[in-house]
Design a protein around this motif. Structure first.
Motif, mmCIF file in Angstrom:
data_model
loop_
_atom_site.group_PDB
_atom_site.id
_atom_site.type_symbol
_atom_site.label_atom_id
_atom_site.label_comp_id
_atom_site.label_asym_id
_atom_site.label_seq_id
_atom_site.Cartn_x
_atom_site.Cartn_y
_atom_site.Cartn_z
ATOM 1 N N SER A 86 0.842 -1.187 0.000
ATOM 2 C CA SER A 86 0.000 0.000 0.000
ATOM 3 C C SER A 86 0.881 1.241 0.000
ATOM 4 C CB SER A 86 -0.896 0.000 1.239
ATOM 5 O OG SER A 86 -1.622 1.187 1.304
ATOM 6 N N THR A 117 -0.500 4.429 0.028
ATOM 7 C CA THR A 117 -1.216 5.561 0.596
ATOM 8 C C THR A 117 -1.950 5.118 1.843
ATOM 9 O OG1 THR A 117 -1.563 6.476 -1.603
ATOM 10 C CG2 THR A 117 -2.953 7.336 0.139
ATOM 11 N N ARG A 177 -5.002 6.064 4.016
ATOM 12 C CA ARG A 177 -6.211 6.883 4.003
ATOM 13 C C ARG A 177 -6.625 7.142 5.443
ATOM 14 N NH1 ARG A 177 -8.007 6.996 -1.208
ATOM 15 N NH2 ARG A 177 -7.165 5.357 -2.498
ATOM 16 N N THR A 178 -6.953 8.360 5.717
ATOM 17 C CA THR A 178 -7.288 8.741 7.082
ATOM 18 C C THR A 178 -8.674 9.364 7.125
ATOM 19 O OG1 THR A 178 -6.201 10.859 6.806
ATOM 20 C CG2 THR A 178 -4.873 9.097 7.715
ATOM 21 N N ARG A 220 -6.771 14.782 9.095
ATOM 22 C CA ARG A 220 -5.513 14.158 8.691
ATOM 23 C C ARG A 220 -5.507 13.975 7.181
ATOM 24 N NH1 ARG A 220 -6.024 9.511 13.133
ATOM 25 N NH2 ARG A 220 -5.895 10.838 14.941
ATOM 26 N N GLU A 223 -4.292 12.460 3.368
ATOM 27 C CA GLU A 223 -3.812 11.208 2.794
ATOM 28 C C GLU A 223 -2.309 11.356 2.647
ATOM 29 O OE1 GLU A 223 -5.498 9.660 -0.731
ATOM 30 O OE2 GLU A 223 -7.542 9.857 -0.019
ATOM 31 N N ASP A 271 1.376 9.862 1.255
ATOM 32 C CA ASP A 271 2.052 8.961 0.333
ATOM 33 C C ASP A 271 3.131 8.227 1.125
ATOM 34 O OD1 ASP A 271 3.370 7.616 -1.656
ATOM 35 O OD2 ASP A 271 3.967 9.414 -2.757
ATOM 36 N N PRO A 279 -3.664 -1.703 5.151
ATOM 37 C CA PRO A 279 -3.658 -0.275 5.497
ATOM 38 C C PRO A 279 -2.818 0.012 6.741
ATOM 39 C CG PRO A 279 -5.881 -1.015 5.027
ATOM 40 C CD PRO A 279 -5.013 -2.245 5.083
#
Length: 79
Positions: free
Chosen positions: A4, A6, A8-9, A15, A17, A19, A55
């Motif tokens: 992964s 990224t 995601r928040t 917050r 995103e 990288d 994630p």
């Protein structure tokens, strides 16, 4: 499975995103462990080293501090 790139928040937490493709993942402790942490754009990301494609959790500095203090106090112990 591809890693992964990224995290995601939650938008309601403010917050971004992040990288994580170039993140410098480090073991979370000096001993053998399954968690890795990376410091990215002022946030702290945490992932399971055995499942890097899953994630990542992303903490703001204050949230990270609360998490670490809670872990040290045994708040997340299963026993």
């Amino acid at each position: 499975m591809a890693e992964s790139t990224t995290a995601r928040t939650l938008a309601d937490r403010g917050r971004p995103e992040l990288d994580l493709s170039g993140a410098d993942w480090q073991p979370s402790s000096r001993g053998a462990g399954d968690l890795q942490v990376a410091f990215v754009e002022g946030f702290i990301a945490m992932r399971d080293s055995d499942r890097p494609g899953d994630p990542s959790l992303v903490f703001a500095p204050n949230g990270w501090r609360k998490f670490v203090l809670g872990a040290r106090a045994g708040r997340f112990d299963l026993t």
